[in-house]
Motif scaffolding. Structure first.
Motif, PDB file in Angstrom:
ATOM      1  N   GLY A 100      18.926 -50.278   0.596  1.00 34.21           N
ATOM      2  CA  GLY A 100      17.548 -50.545   1.053  1.00 34.21           C
ATOM      3  C   GLY A 100      17.771 -52.107   1.899  1.00 34.21           C
ATOM      4  N   LEU A 101      17.801 -52.833   1.179  1.00 37.64           N
ATOM      5  CA  LEU A 101      18.165 -54.481   1.376  1.00 37.64           C
ATOM      6  C   LEU A 101      18.265 -54.484   3.037  1.00 37.64           C
ATOM      7  CD1 LEU A 101      18.838 -56.437  -1.346  1.00 37.64           C
ATOM      8  CD2 LEU A 101      16.980 -56.359  -0.830  1.00 37.64           C
ATOM      9  N   SER A 102      19.020 -53.743   3.404  1.00 40.16           N
ATOM     10  CA  SER A 102      20.199 -53.271   4.661  1.00 40.16           C
ATOM     11  C   SER A 102      18.965 -52.929   5.564  1.00 40.16           C
ATOM     12  CB  SER A 102      21.362 -52.756   4.910  1.00 40.16           C
ATOM     13  OG  SER A 102      21.293 -52.589   5.544  1.00 40.16           O
ATOM     14  N   ALA A 103      18.527 -52.039   5.212  1.00 39.37           N
ATOM     15  CA  ALA A 103      17.154 -51.418   6.293  1.00 39.37           C
ATOM     16  C   ALA A 103      16.101 -52.646   6.004  1.00 39.37           C
ATOM     17  CB  ALA A 103      16.947 -50.050   5.358  1.00 39.37           C
ATOM     18  N   ILE A 104      16.035 -52.987   5.297  1.00 33.68           N
ATOM     19  CA  ILE A 104      14.662 -54.015   4.860  1.00 33.68           C
ATOM     20  C   ILE A 104      14.887 -55.327   6.529  1.00 33.68           C
ATOM     21  CG2 ILE A 104      13.348 -55.637   4.139  1.00 33.68           C
ATOM     22  CD1 ILE A 104      13.092 -53.559   1.419  1.00 33.68           C
ATOM     23  N   ALA A 105      16.207 -55.577   6.022  1.00 31.19           N
ATOM     24  CA  ALA A 105      16.442 -57.042   7.348  1.00 31.19           C
ATOM     25  C   ALA A 105      16.926 -56.432   8.171  1.00 31.19           C
ATOM     26  CB  ALA A 105      17.943 -57.183   6.684  1.00 31.19           C
ATOM     27  N   ARG A 106      16.992 -55.165   9.049  1.00 35.68           N
ATOM     28  CA  ARG A 106      17.169 -54.425  10.188  1.00 35.68           C
ATOM     29  C   ARG A 106      15.238 -54.255  10.951  1.00 35.68           C
ATOM     30  NH1 ARG A 106      20.903 -51.633   8.021  1.00 35.68           N
ATOM     31  NH2 ARG A 106      19.523 -49.585   8.489  1.00 35.68           N
ATOM     32  N   LEU A 107      14.683 -54.160  10.190  1.00 31.71           N
ATOM     33  CA  LEU A 107      13.062 -54.200  10.656  1.00 31.71           C
ATOM     34  C   LEU A 107      12.401 -55.393  10.979  1.00 31.71           C
ATOM     35  CD1 LEU A 107      11.101 -53.312   6.640  1.00 31.71           C
ATOM     36  CD2 LEU A 107      12.001 -51.964   8.880  1.00 31.71           C
ATOM     37  N   SER A 108      11.410 -54.927  12.418  1.00 26.45           N
ATOM     38  CA  SER A 108      10.906 -55.171  13.478  1.00 26.45           C
ATOM     39  C   SER A 108      10.075 -55.982  12.622  1.00 26.45           C
ATOM     40  CB  SER A 108      10.840 -54.982  14.763  1.00 26.45           C
ATOM     41  OG  SER A 108       9.711 -53.968  14.218  1.00 26.45           O
ATOM     42  N   ALA A 109       9.361 -56.052  11.779  1.00 24.31           N
ATOM     43  CA  ALA A 109       8.434 -57.314  11.472  1.00 24.31           C
ATOM     44  C   ALA A 109       9.037 -58.510  10.438  1.00 24.31           C
ATOM     45  CB  ALA A 109       8.110 -56.859   9.572  1.00 24.31           C
ATOM     46  N   PRO A 110       7.687 -59.134  11.352  1.00 23.85           N
ATOM     47  CA  PRO A 110       7.551 -60.605  10.974  1.00 23.85           C
ATOM     48  C   PRO A 110       8.260 -61.473   9.674  1.00 23.85           C
ATOM     49  CG  PRO A 110       5.726 -60.275  11.528  1.00 23.85           C
ATOM     50  CD  PRO A 110       6.241 -59.098  11.092  1.00 23.85           C
ATOM     51  N   LEU A 111       9.529 -62.373   9.132  1.00 24.38           N
ATOM     52  CA  LEU A 111      10.672 -62.652   8.702  1.00 24.38           C
ATOM     53  C   LEU A 111       9.930 -63.144   7.495  1.00 24.38           C
ATOM     54  CD1 LEU A 111      13.450 -63.261   7.650  1.00 24.38           C
ATOM     55  CD2 LEU A 111      12.678 -65.886   8.173  1.00 24.38           C
ATOM     56  N   PRO A 112       8.361 -63.395   7.023  1.00 25.44           N
ATOM     57  CA  PRO A 112       8.064 -63.404   5.895  1.00 25.44           C
ATOM     58  C   PRO A 112       7.500 -61.898   5.345  1.00 25.44           C
ATOM     59  CG  PRO A 112       6.921 -64.864   7.041  1.00 25.44           C
ATOM     60  CD  PRO A 112       8.122 -64.888   7.950  1.00 25.44           C
ATOM     61  N   LEU A 113       7.206 -60.994   6.024  1.00 28.80           N
ATOM     62  CA  LEU A 113       7.193 -60.037   5.515  1.00 28.80           C
ATOM     63  C   LEU A 113       8.194 -58.973   4.915  1.00 28.80           C
ATOM     64  CD1 LEU A 113       5.178 -57.686   4.916  1.00 28.80           C
ATOM     65  CD2 LEU A 113       4.993 -56.691   7.328  1.00 28.80           C
ATOM     66  N   ARG A 114       9.395 -59.671   5.443  1.00 30.62           N
ATOM     67  CA  ARG A 114      10.860 -58.632   5.257  1.00 30.62           C
ATOM     68  C   ARG A 114      11.110 -59.209   3.719  1.00 30.62           C
ATOM     69  NH1 ARG A 114      14.916 -59.218  10.207  1.00 30.62           N
ATOM     70  NH2 ARG A 114      13.581 -61.065  10.524  1.00 30.62           N
ATOM     71  N   MET A 115      10.883 -60.265   4.144  1.00 31.63           N
ATOM     72  CA  MET A 115      11.705 -61.142   2.840  1.00 31.63           C
ATOM     73  C   MET A 115      10.785 -60.961   1.613  1.00 31.63           C
ATOM     74  SD  MET A 115      14.229 -63.035   3.177  1.00 31.63           S
ATOM     75  CE  MET A 115      14.285 -64.599   1.778  1.00 31.63           C
ATOM     76  N   ALA A 116       9.324 -60.812   1.209  1.00 31.47           N
ATOM     77  CA  ALA A 116       8.647 -60.108   0.595  1.00 31.47           C
ATOM     78  C   ALA A 116       9.437 -58.805   0.058  1.00 31.47           C
ATOM     79  CB  ALA A 116       6.865 -59.947   1.391  1.00 31.47           C
ATOM     80  N   LEU A 117       9.301 -58.101   1.302  1.00 28.03           N
ATOM     81  CA  LEU A 117      10.339 -56.700   0.584  1.00 28.03           C
ATOM     82  C   LEU A 117      10.802 -56.882   0.346  1.00 28.03           C
ATOM     83  CD1 LEU A 117       8.583 -54.487   3.974  1.00 28.03           C
ATOM     84  CD2 LEU A 117       7.813 -54.625   1.593  1.00 28.03           C
ATOM     85  N   ALA A 118      11.907 -57.590   0.808  1.00 31.15           N
ATOM     86  CA  ALA A 118      13.627 -57.355   0.220  1.00 31.15           C
ATOM     87  C   ALA A 118      13.366 -58.574  -1.266  1.00 31.15           C
ATOM     88  CB  ALA A 118      14.323 -59.009   0.845  1.00 31.15           C
ATOM     89  N   GLY A 119      12.631 -59.097  -1.413  1.00 35.41           N
ATOM     90  CA  GLY A 119      12.227 -59.924  -2.749  1.00 35.41           C
ATOM     91  C   GLY A 119      11.716 -58.316  -3.960  1.00 35.41           C
ATOM     92  N   ALA A 120      11.003 -57.705  -3.741  1.00 30.52           N
ATOM     93  CA  ALA A 120      10.311 -56.834  -3.978  1.00 30.52           C
ATOM     94  C   ALA A 120      11.674 -55.888  -5.291  1.00 30.52           C
ATOM     95  CB  ALA A 120       9.350 -55.971  -4.040  1.00 30.52           C
ATOM     96  N   ALA A 121      12.447 -55.682  -3.714  1.00 28.71           N
ATOM     97  CA  ALA A 121      13.286 -54.296  -3.600  1.00 28.71           C
ATOM     98  C   ALA A 121      14.918 -55.185  -4.841  1.00 28.71           C
ATOM     99  CB  ALA A 121      13.693 -54.032  -2.658  1.00 28.71           C
ATOM    100  N   ALA A 122      14.905 -56.432  -4.628  1.00 26.62           N
ATOM    101  CA  ALA A 122      15.883 -57.179  -5.199  1.00 26.62           C
ATOM    102  C   ALA A 122      15.195 -57.194  -6.643  1.00 26.62           C
ATOM    103  CB  ALA A 122      16.404 -58.541  -4.791  1.00 26.62           C
ATOM    104  N   GLY A 123      14.090 -57.383  -7.549  1.00 24.26           N
ATOM    105  CA  GLY A 123      13.329 -57.284  -7.594  1.00 24.26           C
ATOM    106  C   GLY A 123      13.291 -56.611  -9.244  1.00 24.26           C
ATOM    107  N   PHE A 124      13.057 -55.450  -8.623  1.00 19.02           N
ATOM    108  CA  PHE A 124      12.753 -54.135  -8.687  1.00 19.02           C
ATOM    109  C   PHE A 124      14.275 -53.300  -9.045  1.00 19.02           C
ATOM    110  CE2 PHE A 124      12.675 -49.110  -8.539  1.00 19.02           C
ATOM    111  CZ  PHE A 124      11.863 -49.096  -9.319  1.00 19.02           C
TER     112      PHE A 124
END
Length: 327
Positions: free
Chosen positions: A255-279
């Motif tokens: 999941g984190l690998s796929a989130i990092a490859r998204l074309s979204a802005p970095l803050p949004l990708r980091m927010a998703l990555a933070g949520a994934a890492a926390g969950f």
């Protein structure tokens, strides 16, 4: 009377829909395994290699040492007293909390279960401790996720700070209404027998086998999910986001690998990555459940799931704010 019947019907429908979805997913998974045996074998080989070369060498020494420490005296009182008051933990549980902060999941659940089985803490404290001490390690987030997926170890540190801070916030909140823990005896605890030490190491070895089984299964299951989503969803940014979030719900690394490859802005990708890492994903949830007796009750399962959701939300928010300030 009608209200009770309606409530029962709604619960029955929810269970029926959930069971149907699970049934379809499992049959699809079986079909995937039979149809593409080469991809299945390659995925299993990669997952086993990951466990042997990276996961177990990092986790086993810490888990083994932590298991032995749970049979010995807790950390010094000057360290345990303020931390124990803040989180409503006994001295041995403070030792588990400190170990869990520098290790990875499911070390917290494993060591909390050891304390419960040894009779050093009660079931309430063990389930509460296990609910928020299972987080991604700094090595995984800075090396694999930060430097590997995002191309910056600093972003990995942001994710670790965010997820760890969120876990401590949830742990402090859970401790507010918790009963005061009983005294453990501290440094007067007798030395463990050779048999107790052997059992501690044996339990750690079995825990590593359980961990390997979950890593391999969810690696294959996520490969099936990825292939299914590619076939079902049209190509594009929205489809990529749905796929990344779906993978993160089940397994954190993919999941984190796929989130990092998204074309979204970095803050949004980091927010998703933070949520994934926390969950942590369903894989981590089940690893914690299988780690021992601390979470072997329905109320403990609900507590764990609620804590993981809360940590995920807080971690996502903190990762977003830290990225905007420091990224």
């Amino acid at each position: 009377m009608n209200t009770c019947r309606l409530s029962r019907k709604l619960r029955y429908r929810r269970h029926s829909v959930g069971g149907l979805i699970a049934l379809l997913l499992l049959w699809g998974f079986v079909s995937f395994a039979l149809r593409d045996a080469a991809l299945l074998a390659k995925t299993v080989e990669d997952a086993l290699s990951l466990c042997i070369r990276q996961v177990i060498p990092v986790l086993f020494p810490i888990a083994a040492a932590g298991g032995l420490l749970t049979t010995l005296a807790p950390p010094p009182r000057f360290l345990c007293r303020p931390i124990g008051r803040l989180f409503r933990l006994s001295d041995p549980s403070v030792g588990v909390l400190l170990i869990a902060l520098v290790s990875g999941f499911p070390i917290g659940a494993m060591l909390a279960s050891r304390l419960l089985e040894a009779g050093r803490i009660d079931r309430e404290e063990s389930s509460r401790l296990a609910a928020y001490t299972n987080n991604a390690s700094a090595a995984f987030l800075t090396g694999c996720v930060g430097a590997g997926f995002f191309g910056s170890s600093r972003l990995g540190w942001i994710l670790w700070i965010a997820s760890t801070s969120a876990a401590l916030m949830v742990g402090g909140w859970m401790g507010r209404r918790a009963p005061r823990p009983a005294a453990d005896g501290g440094s007067t605890r007798p030395l463990p027998s050779p048999g107790e030490l052997a059992q501690a190491l044996k339990a750690t070895g079995l825990g590593m086998l359980n961990l390997t089984a979950f890593v391999v299964f969810f690696a294959v299951f996520c490969a099936f999910l990825k292939q299914s989503l590619i076939a079902l969803l049209p190509s594009g940014a929205i489809a990529d986001s749905v796929s990344a979030i779906t993978l993160a719900i089940f397994e954190i690394t993919g999941g984190l690998s796929a989130i990092a490859r998204l074309s979204a802005p970095l803050p949004l990708r980091m927010a998703l990555a933070g949520a994934a890492a926390g969950f942590g994903g369903l894989s981590v949830f089940l690893q914690c459940m299988a780690a021992g007796g601390a979470l072997q009750m329905e109320s403990a399962e609900k507590r764990l799931f609620t804590a993981r959701l809360a940590i995920g939300v807080l971690s996502g928010i903190l990762a977003l704010l830290l990225t905007l300030l420091l990224g």
